[in-house]
Motif scaffolding. Structure first.
Motif, PDB file in Angstrom:
ATOM      1  N   GLU A  94       0.819  -1.361  -0.089  1.00 18.39           N
ATOM      2  CA  GLU A  94      -0.165  -0.008   0.061  1.00 18.39           C
ATOM      3  C   GLU A  94       0.764   1.134   0.009  1.00 18.39           C
ATOM      4  OE1 GLU A  94      -3.019   2.182  -0.240  1.00 18.39           O
ATOM      5  OE2 GLU A  94      -3.742   0.007   0.484  1.00 18.39           O
ATOM      6  N   GLY A  95       0.271   2.243  -0.773  1.00 18.05           N
ATOM      7  CA  GLY A  95       0.966   3.606  -0.704  1.00 18.05           C
ATOM      8  C   GLY A  95       2.429   3.824  -1.223  1.00 18.05           C
ATOM      9  N   ARG A  96       2.605   2.890  -2.275  1.00 13.60           N
ATOM     10  CA  ARG A  96       3.993   2.682  -2.902  1.00 13.60           C
ATOM     11  C   ARG A  96       4.998   2.206  -1.966  1.00 13.60           C
ATOM     12  NH1 ARG A  96       3.764   8.421  -5.497  1.00 13.60           N
ATOM     13  NH2 ARG A  96       2.537   7.598  -7.248  1.00 13.60           N
ATOM     14  N   GLY A  97       4.524   1.364  -0.998  1.00 13.25           N
ATOM     15  CA  GLY A  97       5.249   0.684   0.037  1.00 13.25           C
ATOM     16  C   GLY A  97       5.396   1.294   1.465  1.00 13.25           C
ATOM     17  N   ILE A  98       4.635   2.522   1.687  1.00 11.92           N
ATOM     18  CA  ILE A  98       4.821   3.112   2.995  1.00 11.92           C
ATOM     19  C   ILE A  98       3.738   2.691   3.978  1.00 11.92           C
ATOM     20  CG2 ILE A  98       6.056   4.844   2.071  1.00 11.92           C
ATOM     21  CD1 ILE A  98       3.577   6.841   2.511  1.00 11.92           C
ATOM     22  N   GLY A  99       2.828   2.058   3.379  1.00 14.77           N
ATOM     23  CA  GLY A  99       1.493   1.362   4.197  1.00 14.77           C
ATOM     24  C   GLY A  99       0.596   2.354   4.332  1.00 14.77           C
ATOM     25  N   LEU A 100      -0.634   1.736   4.651  1.00 16.98           N
ATOM     26  CA  LEU A 100      -1.764   2.687   4.905  1.00 16.98           C
ATOM     27  C   LEU A 100      -1.802   3.968   5.702  1.00 16.98           C
ATOM     28  CD1 LEU A 100      -4.531   2.792   3.722  1.00 16.98           C
ATOM     29  CD2 LEU A 100      -5.458   1.333   5.550  1.00 16.98           C
ATOM     30  N   PHE A 101      -1.258   3.723   7.068  1.00 17.20           N
ATOM     31  CA  PHE A 101      -1.303   4.854   7.762  1.00 17.20           C
ATOM     32  C   PHE A 101      -0.437   5.904   7.411  1.00 17.20           C
ATOM     33  CE2 PHE A 101       0.615   6.998  11.483  1.00 17.20           C
ATOM     34  CZ  PHE A 101      -0.315   7.124  12.439  1.00 17.20           C
ATOM     35  N   ASN A 102       0.960   5.669   6.961  1.00 16.03           N
ATOM     36  CA  ASN A 102       1.484   6.549   6.470  1.00 16.03           C
ATOM     37  C   ASN A 102       0.989   7.277   4.809  1.00 16.03           C
ATOM     38  OD1 ASN A 102       3.736   6.789   8.243  1.00 16.03           O
ATOM     39  ND2 ASN A 102       4.347   4.867   7.442  1.00 16.03           N
ATOM     40  N   LYS A 103       0.241   6.513   4.271  1.00 19.61           N
ATOM     41  CA  LYS A 103      -0.396   7.100   3.256  1.00 19.61           C
ATOM     42  C   LYS A 103      -1.279   8.025   3.370  1.00 19.61           C
ATOM     43  CE  LYS A 103      -3.251   5.622  -0.863  1.00 19.61           C
ATOM     44  NZ  LYS A 103      -4.058   4.113  -1.458  1.00 19.61           N
ATOM     45  N   VAL A 104      -2.308   7.752   4.420  1.00 19.48           N
ATOM     46  CA  VAL A 104      -3.207   8.922   5.034  1.00 19.48           C
ATOM     47  C   VAL A 104      -2.480  10.099   5.384  1.00 19.48           C
ATOM     48  CG1 VAL A 104      -5.000   9.096   6.578  1.00 19.48           C
ATOM     49  CG2 VAL A 104      -4.914   7.089   5.364  1.00 19.48           C
ATOM     50  N   ASN A 105      -1.416   9.954   5.792  1.00 20.75           N
ATOM     51  CA  ASN A 105      -0.611  11.184   6.430  1.00 20.75           C
ATOM     52  C   ASN A 105       0.102  11.653   5.180  1.00 20.75           C
ATOM     53  OD1 ASN A 105      -1.138  10.778   9.144  1.00 20.75           O
ATOM     54  ND2 ASN A 105       0.848   9.671   9.390  1.00 20.75           N
ATOM     55  N   ALA A 106       0.296  10.952   4.187  1.00 22.91           N
ATOM     56  CA  ALA A 106       0.800  11.756   2.879  1.00 22.91           C
ATOM     57  C   ALA A 106      -0.295  12.402   2.153  1.00 22.91           C
ATOM     58  CB  ALA A 106       1.382  10.611   2.043  1.00 22.91           C
ATOM     59  N   TYR A 107      -1.537  11.733   2.212  1.00 20.91           N
ATOM     60  CA  TYR A 107      -2.755  12.459   1.621  1.00 20.91           C
ATOM     61  C   TYR A 107      -2.993  13.991   2.276  1.00 20.91           C
ATOM     62  CZ  TYR A 107      -5.058   8.697  -1.261  1.00 20.91           C
ATOM     63  OH  TYR A 107      -5.131   7.893  -2.384  1.00 20.91           O
ATOM     64  N   ALA A 108      -2.863  13.739   3.705  1.00 20.88           N
ATOM     65  CA  ALA A 108      -2.991  14.829   4.479  1.00 20.88           C
ATOM     66  C   ALA A 108      -2.072  16.046   4.018  1.00 20.88           C
ATOM     67  CB  ALA A 108      -3.049  14.880   5.982  1.00 20.88           C
ATOM     68  N   LEU A 109      -0.926  15.783   3.529  1.00 16.11           N
ATOM     69  CA  LEU A 109       0.139  16.788   3.040  1.00 16.11           C
ATOM     70  C   LEU A 109      -0.199  17.170   1.795  1.00 16.11           C
ATOM     71  CD1 LEU A 109       3.482  14.980   4.433  1.00 16.11           C
ATOM     72  CD2 LEU A 109       2.352  17.486   5.325  1.00 16.11           C
TER      73      LEU A 109
END
Length: 185
Positions: A85-100
């Protein structure tokens, strides 16, 4: 690597077979047609919960998966669904990337801001899966050149682009994929 039994999966795109491949703590899924052509269509698809399951318009993942399943049902082949998920960073970090991204950063800048490379995905299991099926030549459904270069012992006889229609939510995302990640859009 552990390999599951084969099961039938009826979908809106057709009736497929599925098999799971487990390596370490990662469990990947292969969705394939019963009648595999000599040179099958193959899509290497990384998990995207927001795009694949929830229909997010921020990316093109769900559209790419739908395109691939439809094409594979018509012409024969497989989707190798990688759980990264999220180019390998995982769902939790992907959601944080979405927020950014909501604050104006693009997808690459957001990953960097979180302390990650732009793309941490690992495609090394793909050749093991293709070898399991006895596949040595493929037609690869992809816009991502990294996937082409990751296949050292599999001949890619053709790269078939996946064309999706941009929308107001993913225009910048697609531009970043093209300009910063080298995708052939």
């Amino acid at each position: 690597m552990k390999i599951s039994e084969i099961a039938t999966l009826p979908t809106k795109h057709g009736i497929f077979k599925i098999q799971s491949f487990k390596e370490g703590d990662k469990e990947h899924l292969v969705i394939f047609t019963e009648n595999m052509p000599e040179i099958p269509l193959v899509r290497i698809h990384s998990e995207c919960l927001t795009g694949d399951a929830l229909g997010s318009l921020k990316c093109d993942c769900g559209e790419q998966l739908d395109f691939a399943l439809k094409a594979i049902n018509e012409k024969g082949g497989m989707v190798i669904y990688l759980r990264q998920e999220g180019r390998g960073i995982g769902l939790f970090n992907k959601v944080n990337a979405y927020a950014l991204q909501d604050k104006g950063l693009d997808t690459v800048e957001a990953n960097h801001q979180l302390g990650f490379e732009a793309d941490l995905r690992d495609f090394s299991i793909v050749e093991k899966i293709l070898n399991h099926f006895g596949i040595k030549k493929i037609k690869l459904l992809t816009n991502n050149p990294r996937k082409l270069f990751s296949l050292k012992n599999i001949e890619v006889v053709e790269r078939i682009p996946i064309k999706v229609t941009p929308n107001k939510f993913n225009e910048n995302y697609l531009k970043t994929k093209k300009e910063k990640l080298g995708h052939k859009l």
